[in-house]
Design an enzyme around this catalytic site. Structure first.
Site, PDB file in Angstrom:
ATOM      1  N   HIS A  65      11.454  -7.195  -4.463  1.00  0.00           N
ATOM      2  CA  HIS A  65      10.997  -5.683  -3.967  1.00  0.00           C
ATOM      3  C   HIS A  65      11.877  -5.234  -2.840  1.00  0.00           C
ATOM      4  CE1 HIS A  65       8.877  -1.957  -3.974  1.00  0.00           C
ATOM      5  NE2 HIS A  65       8.804  -2.244  -2.940  1.00  0.00           N
ATOM      6  N   HIS A  67      14.453  -1.482  -1.741  1.00  0.00           N
ATOM      7  CA  HIS A  67      15.133  -0.411  -2.028  1.00  0.00           C
ATOM      8  C   HIS A  67      16.408  -0.079  -1.273  1.00  0.00           C
ATOM      9  CE1 HIS A  67      10.957   1.501  -2.798  1.00  0.00           C
ATOM     10  NE2 HIS A  67      10.842   0.287  -1.980  1.00  0.00           N
ATOM     11  N   GLU A 150      13.166   4.352 -10.660  1.00  0.00           N
ATOM     12  CA  GLU A 150      11.919   4.725 -10.022  1.00  0.00           C
ATOM     13  C   GLU A 150      11.296   6.078 -10.871  1.00  0.00           C
ATOM     14  OE1 GLU A 150      10.235   5.032  -5.822  1.00  0.00           O
ATOM     15  OE2 GLU A 150      11.746   6.401  -6.115  1.00  0.00           O
ATOM     16  N   HIS A 188       6.392   4.879  -8.921  1.00  0.00           N
ATOM     17  CA  HIS A 188       6.366   4.802  -7.708  1.00  0.00           C
ATOM     18  C   HIS A 188       5.000   4.675  -6.843  1.00  0.00           C
ATOM     19  CE1 HIS A 188       5.842   6.432  -3.285  1.00  0.00           C
ATOM     20  NE2 HIS A 188       6.783   5.618  -3.263  1.00  0.00           N
ATOM     21  N   GLU A 218      -1.389   0.539  -0.934  1.00  0.00           N
ATOM     22  CA  GLU A 218      -0.596   0.131   0.133  1.00  0.00           C
ATOM     23  C   GLU A 218      -1.175   0.317   1.512  1.00  0.00           C
ATOM     24  OE1 GLU A 218       3.272   2.076   0.409  1.00  0.00           O
ATOM     25  OE2 GLU A 218       3.885   0.756   2.182  1.00  0.00           O
ATOM     26  N   ASP A 319      10.886  -5.420   1.016  1.00  0.00           N
ATOM     27  CA  ASP A 319      10.910  -3.965   0.888  1.00  0.00           C
ATOM     28  C   ASP A 319      12.332  -3.578   1.395  1.00  0.00           C
ATOM     29  OD1 ASP A 319       9.644  -1.508   0.311  1.00  0.00           O
ATOM     30  OD2 ASP A 319       7.721  -2.082   1.391  1.00  0.00           O
TER      31      ASP A 319
HETATM   32  O1  MCF Z   1       7.440   0.237   0.033  1.00  0.00           O
HETATM   33  C1  MCF Z   1       7.855   1.097   0.918  1.00  0.00           C
HETATM   34  C2  MCF Z   1       6.681   1.864   1.252  1.00  0.00           C
HETATM   35  N1  MCF Z   1       6.051   2.538   0.015  1.00  0.00           N
HETATM   36  C3  MCF Z   1       6.286   3.553  -0.735  1.00  0.00           C
HETATM   37  N2  MCF Z   1       7.730   3.599  -0.556  1.00  0.00           N
HETATM   38  C4  MCF Z   1       8.629   3.398  -0.264  1.00  0.00           C
HETATM   39  C5  MCF Z   1       8.857   2.119   0.498  1.00  0.00           C
HETATM   40  N3  MCF Z   1      10.143   1.984   1.033  1.00  0.00           N
HETATM   41  C6  MCF Z   1      10.717   2.901   0.253  1.00  0.00           C
HETATM   42  N4  MCF Z   1      10.126   3.862  -0.411  1.00  0.00           N
HETATM   43  C7  MCF Z   1      10.630   4.706  -0.964  1.00  0.00           C
HETATM   44  C8  MCF Z   1       9.976   5.125  -2.449  1.00  0.00           C
HETATM   45  O2  MCF Z   1      10.969   4.413  -3.361  1.00  0.00           O
HETATM   46  O3  MCF Z   1      10.225   6.156  -0.393  1.00  0.00           O
HETATM   47  C9  MCF Z   1      10.199   7.439  -1.079  1.00  0.00           C
HETATM   48  C10 MCF Z   1      10.023   6.576  -2.621  1.00  0.00           C
HETATM   49  O4  MCF Z   1      11.537   7.253  -3.047  1.00  0.00           O
HETATM   50  C11 MCF Z   1       8.820   7.727  -0.878  1.00  0.00           C
HETATM   51  S1  MCF Z   1       8.170   9.013  -1.665  1.00  0.00           S
HETATM   52  C12 MCF Z   1       8.945  10.158  -1.354  1.00  0.00           C
HETATM   53 FE    FE Z   2       8.839  -0.376  -1.505  1.00  0.00          FE
END
Ligand code: MCF
Ligand code: FE
Length: 422
Positions: A65, A67, A150, A188, A218, A319
């Site tokens: 996991h 991004h 996503e 998401h 979360e 993450d």
């Molecule tokens: O895992 C972490 C925290 N939880 C949710 N989203 C994200 C995380 N790191 C990046 N994100 C991204 C997610 O993919 O942030 C955005 C999304 O595109 C949040 S929602 C606008």
């Molecule tokens: Fe994440």
């Protein structure tokens, strides 16, 4: 064909077996034999061989996991409170995806992220892609990639647009499909994906047998929203989208949507109760925990014993830099070993090693995660202190970089003086 050997070959199998002065004979396709290093050299005379002194060989690690597109963040997003973090993501998204933030390009930042993965012994990533900016760079990298396109969106009026946009990104990613690049789907979260959108996307995922990943339970804010449509998310939707909505799901009704899927990766699950865990276990789901991210956004760690009760495999991920300072999986392992201070040191260190190897691929068709004949030739080599017994804690405590990394039988790590701890 070639042979590598080291003081310890750590199979990362169910029994956590370790070969002393072990060796692996492999070609570009698969592992051909595992035995003592001397034995293999005698058996396969003339085959090139290399022995790594004071090292352990493990399967290449899996970071399921991350991004990558958020790799430009350093100090822009708010840490310490989930709601404030999410607000800061919405306020800074465009800036973070800018081509040139503070002198380096998004592409360079992502390239650096990939190097951090490789240098920490990672050969396999589960990369959540929000925009598709990371597509080519990941497909061109030596990494094996589960590329999670996503899906996100709650506004009823734009669901069709969002669905079409998702399909287009999925198609783009399919044009790079190969044995080491696998298109997949990330939902998401329950708070951010409309049930109608979820339904349509899951239909595609089921039809095409695409792996799935989802952020789930979360934060306390998410739990409160799913339980009562109150709290932080109520004001979130009002402030950012001008909408007065209620939650599309309860935690249980959200999980229901996944009941015909297998091997979905549920990410975080900090607030999952026993019913949610039982449901995830029934559908053979896996849980990915990201301790550093969880500390920064939610000041909480997942309880590994709760997962054990339901037989759910624990996987570990970093993450993105959106909620972490680095994409090094060795950093993540080390921090986890220190942070889980109620866990017995050595047995927990072993569990952690399995969470980034064997567990990641349990019940999947990937021939990865454990060293066994017939599995793919993906290995990481780590320097460890001179010792007679292999201690998992030594690897996690002392290995700051991988000394070598093989993917598909090919050495992929470009080492320089700075990162060479041989
Ligand atoms: O895992 C972490 C925290 N939880 C949710 N989203 C994200 C995380 N790191 C990046 N994100 C991204 C997610 O993919 O942030 C955005 C999304 O595109 C949040 S929602 C606008
Ligand atoms: Fe994440």
């Amino acid at each position: 064909m070639q042979i590598i050997g080291a003081d310890f070959v750590v199979l990362c199998d169910a029994e956590f077996r370790v070969f002393k002065r072990g060796g692996i004979c492999f070609d570009s396709k698969e592992i051909l034999a595992i035995d003592s290093y001397e034995g293999l050299c005698a058996q396969y005379k003339g085959v090139p061989s290399q022995y790594f002194e004071s090292c352990a060989i493990t399967p290449a690690l899996a970071n399921l996991h991350l991004h990558l597109e958020f790799s430009q963040n350093a100090g822009l997003l708010h840490f310490g409170n989930f709601g404030k973090w999410l607000d800061s993501v919405l306020e800074n998204r465009e800036v973070l995806m800018q081509e040139n933030l503070e002198g380096i390009s998004l592409k360079t930042a992502m390239q650096q992220g990939i190097q951090e993965c490789l240098q920490s012994g990672v050969g396999f990533v589960g990369a959540v892609s929000s925009y598709g900016y990371d597509l080519k760079i990941l497909a061109d990298s030596p990494l094996r990639v589960l590329y999670f396109n996503e899906v996100i969106g709650s506004k009823a009026g734009v669901l069709d647009f969002l669905f079409q946009n998702f399909l287009a990104r999925l198609e783009d990613s399919k044009s790079f499909q190969s044995e080491s690049f696998i298109p997949a789907v990330a939902i998401h979260s329950p708070y951010s994906v409309h049930s109608k959108l979820l339904e349509k996307v899951l239909e595609v995922a089921r039809k095409e047998n695409l792996p799935l990943s989802v952020h789930f339970l979360e934060s306390l804010a998410e739990k409160e929203w799913l339980e009562s449509s109150k709290g932080y998310f109520k004001s979130f939707f009002k402030r950012f989208f001008g909408e007065e909505i209620t939650s599309f799901y309860s935690a249980q009704s959200f999980l229901e949507f996944f009941k015909n899927t297998k091997n979905t990766y549920f990410v975080h699950c900090l607030e999952a109760d026993s019913l949610a865990l039982e449901t995830i276990a029934k559908m053979q789901g896996k849980i990915i925990t990201c301790p550093k991210s969880n500390r920064l956004l939610n000041s909480k760690l997942l309880n590994p014993r709760a997962l054990e009760r339901y037989g759910i495999p624990l996987c570990l991920g970093t993450d993105g830099k959106s909620s972490n300072d680095s994409l090094s999986l060795l950093d993540e392992l080390r921090i986890a070993l220190f942070a889980y201070c109620n866990e017995p040191l050595e047995s927990f260190a072993r569990e952690l090693l399995l969470s980034v190897t064997r567990n990641a691929f349990l019940n999947t068709t990937f021939k990865l995660g454990s060293l066994q004949v017939g599995n793919l030739a993906d290995f990481a080599v780590f320097k460890i202190p001179k010792t007679r017994e292999f201690l998992a804690q030594n690897l996690i405590l002392y290995a700051r970089w991988a000394n070598a990394l093989y993917i598909n039988g090919v050495e992929v790590l470009k080492r320089n003086a700075e990162t060479n701890n041989l």
